[in-house]
Motif scaffolding. Structure first.
Motif, PDB file in Angstrom:
ATOM      1  N   GLU A 191     -27.944   7.209   9.783  1.00 42.54           N
ATOM      2  CA  GLU A 191     -29.237   7.370   9.106  1.00 42.54           C
ATOM      3  C   GLU A 191     -29.394   8.768   8.520  1.00 42.54           C
ATOM      4  O   GLU A 191     -29.888   8.929   7.395  1.00 42.54           O
ATOM      5  CB  GLU A 191     -30.370   7.078  10.088  1.00 42.54           C
ATOM      6  CG  GLU A 191     -30.448   5.621  10.531  1.00 42.54           C
ATOM      7  CD  GLU A 191     -31.561   5.384  11.529  1.00 42.54           C
ATOM      8  OE1 GLU A 191     -32.086   6.388  12.078  1.00 42.54           O
ATOM      9  OE2 GLU A 191     -31.913   4.216  11.761  1.00 42.54           O
ATOM     10  N   GLN A 206     -35.007  -4.373  10.003  1.00 37.70           N
ATOM     11  CA  GLN A 206     -34.701  -2.990   9.621  1.00 37.70           C
ATOM     12  C   GLN A 206     -35.744  -2.389   8.685  1.00 37.70           C
ATOM     13  O   GLN A 206     -35.649  -1.209   8.323  1.00 37.70           O
ATOM     14  CB  GLN A 206     -33.314  -2.947   8.948  1.00 37.70           C
ATOM     15  CG  GLN A 206     -32.198  -3.421   9.850  1.00 37.70           C
ATOM     16  CD  GLN A 206     -30.967  -3.895   9.086  1.00 37.70           C
ATOM     17  OE1 GLN A 206     -30.976  -3.995   7.856  1.00 37.70           O
ATOM     18  NE2 GLN A 206     -29.904  -4.199   9.819  1.00 37.70           N
ATOM     19  N   SER A 258     -37.434   0.899   9.803  1.00 35.13           N
ATOM     20  CA  SER A 258     -36.499   2.033   9.738  1.00 35.13           C
ATOM     21  C   SER A 258     -36.239   2.443   8.295  1.00 35.13           C
ATOM     22  O   SER A 258     -36.154   3.638   7.982  1.00 35.13           O
ATOM     23  CB  SER A 258     -35.173   1.661  10.419  1.00 35.13           C
ATOM     24  OG  SER A 258     -35.366   1.413  11.799  1.00 35.13           O
ATOM     25  N   ASN A 276     -39.221   4.373   6.968  1.00 29.73           N
ATOM     26  CA  ASN A 276     -39.203   5.752   7.462  1.00 29.73           C
ATOM     27  C   ASN A 276     -38.137   6.576   6.740  1.00 29.73           C
ATOM     28  O   ASN A 276     -38.345   7.762   6.439  1.00 29.73           O
ATOM     29  CB  ASN A 276     -38.950   5.772   8.967  1.00 29.73           C
ATOM     30  CG  ASN A 276     -40.095   5.171   9.758  1.00 29.73           C
ATOM     31  OD1 ASN A 276     -41.237   5.145   9.297  1.00 29.73           O
ATOM     32  ND2 ASN A 276     -39.804   4.671  10.956  1.00 29.73           N
TER      33      ASN A 276
END
Length: 379
Positions: A226, A251, A254, A257
């Motif tokens: 990431e 996902q 995530s 973000n």
């Protein structure tokens, strides 16, 4: 040292299959009903098997094709809705043990219900299920490579098959029947209404020259990381590109973000679309077609991007490049030239999970590779 190469998948030698085209067997077969047993149902698996079903459909356009196996959204979008299969006989067998007996009973019952079919295709390689297919289903003809073609009406060799790309391993059965791989290789259809929505998103959010990313794969060990994608995204945004992030429904948070950490110009397009999750893959396909480049690890998204004809840059950490890489004319692979690459067990045990391969590919290296590809300087 890191290497950027055009991905060239390994195929069988032409002298193996070219004689099969001289007097094509399929032209002498009356095939109206086909059963095809296929194991995997993930996005990458389905993209890689798509050309085989495309070959069958091209040879017998009016036939009724049933896929035997599990069912997933990739199967719906990439096979059924693309006109390559007509229905699915749902069955899932994780391992062929006594506990799978209820599924075998289902096979036998479905075999009685369906009756004799014209062609049975077995794409797996285990003896036990191949034997059970013989007992459960009735067919005029059968082809498959299990147990050195012992159950197949037509025999063929597979020289160095462990080095051959999975798509061509499956296509060898179509070739044995005299069916040439179709051109284009993949058949993937996007609904018109989704194309309109993708167009509106592109215009409303001014995506322009956008780079798509799939930061996650089905196996976390294959992910580049990431932090790496976030840093790469920031670099690309500074160069004036937009960044589109894609992934599965689990996902999205995530990805959201990650987009926020990258900054203005990074998006998770599905979150702005208003579409149901069943249509997310279609939206992904439509936006990939418009993207200037896709960057991904060895993921189903990378396979999909390559099949759609989008320039695709694959971060190869574990895979043998010429055997498992996405198949397409515009695919490049970037990988570290270290002693344990490609990963012997595809599990990073060779480095005690120190991820030397991932550490060797920096965001700066990927940014330079991406800009080089977009400037057509890859040669």
């Amino acid at each position: 040292m890191v290497t950027l190469n055009r991905a060239l998948p390994n195929d069988y030698p032409e002298e193996l299959y070219s004689p099969w085209y001289e007097d094509p067997i399929y032209k002498n077969l009356d095939v109206k009903r086909i059963l095809v047993y296929v194991g995997g149902g993930g996005m990458g698996d389905v993209v890689m098997i798509n050309p085989f079903f495309n070959a069958l459909r091209s040879a017998w356009p009016e036939s009724h094709i049933t896929r035997i196996g599990g069912f997933s959204n990739p199967i719906k979008c990439l096979l059924k809705d693309s006109g390559l299969i007509d229905d699915v006989l749902y069955t899932v067998v994780g391992k062929h043990r006594p506990s799978a007996f209820p599924e075998y009973v289902k096979w036998w019952r479905e075999g009685r219900r369906i009756g004799k079919v014209d062609l049975f295709v077995d794409t797996q390689r285990q003896f036990v299920p191949s034997l059970l297919f013989s007992l459960c289903f009735k067919y005029k003809h059968r082809i498959g490579y299990s147990s050195k073609c012992i159950f197949s009406d037509w025999k063929f060799k597979e020289p160095n098959r462990h080095e051959v790309h999975d798509t061509f391993q499956t296509l060898v059965m179509a070739r044995r029947l005299g069916i040439k791989p179709p051109k284009p290789l993949h058949r993937i259809c996007i609904p018109e209404k989704i194309k309109v929505i993708a167009h509106d998103l592109w215009e409303n959010y001014h995506f322009g020259e956008a780079i798509s990313m799939f930061p996650y794969s089905s196996k976390p060990i294959k992910n580049w990381g990431e932090d790496g994608y976030t840093a790469l995204g920031r670099m690309l945004l500074e160069k004036g590109f937009k960044v589109l992030l894609f992934g599965g429904s689990s996902q999205f948070e995530s990805l959201k973000n990650m987009a926020s950490s990258m900054g203005s110009g990074a998006y998770v397009p599905y979150l702005f679309s208003g579409l149901s999750i069943d249509d997310e893959m279609y939206l992904c396909m439509a936006l990939l077609k418009r993207s200037a480049l896709t960057i991904s690890g060895d993921s189903g998204g990378a396979h999909l991007s390559a099949a759609l004809g989008t320039k695709t840059l694959v971060i190869s950490l574990l895979s043998r490049v010429n055997k498992f890489m996405p198949l397409g004319d515009r695919v490049w692979s970037i990988y570290p030239e270290i002693e344990c690459s490609p990963c012997p067990g595809r599990d990073m045990k060779a480095c005690n999970k120190q991820r030397w391969c991932a550490e060797g590919i920096t965001p700066q290296i990927l940014c330079e590779a991406a800009t080089s590809l977009l400037a057509n300087e890859e040669e």
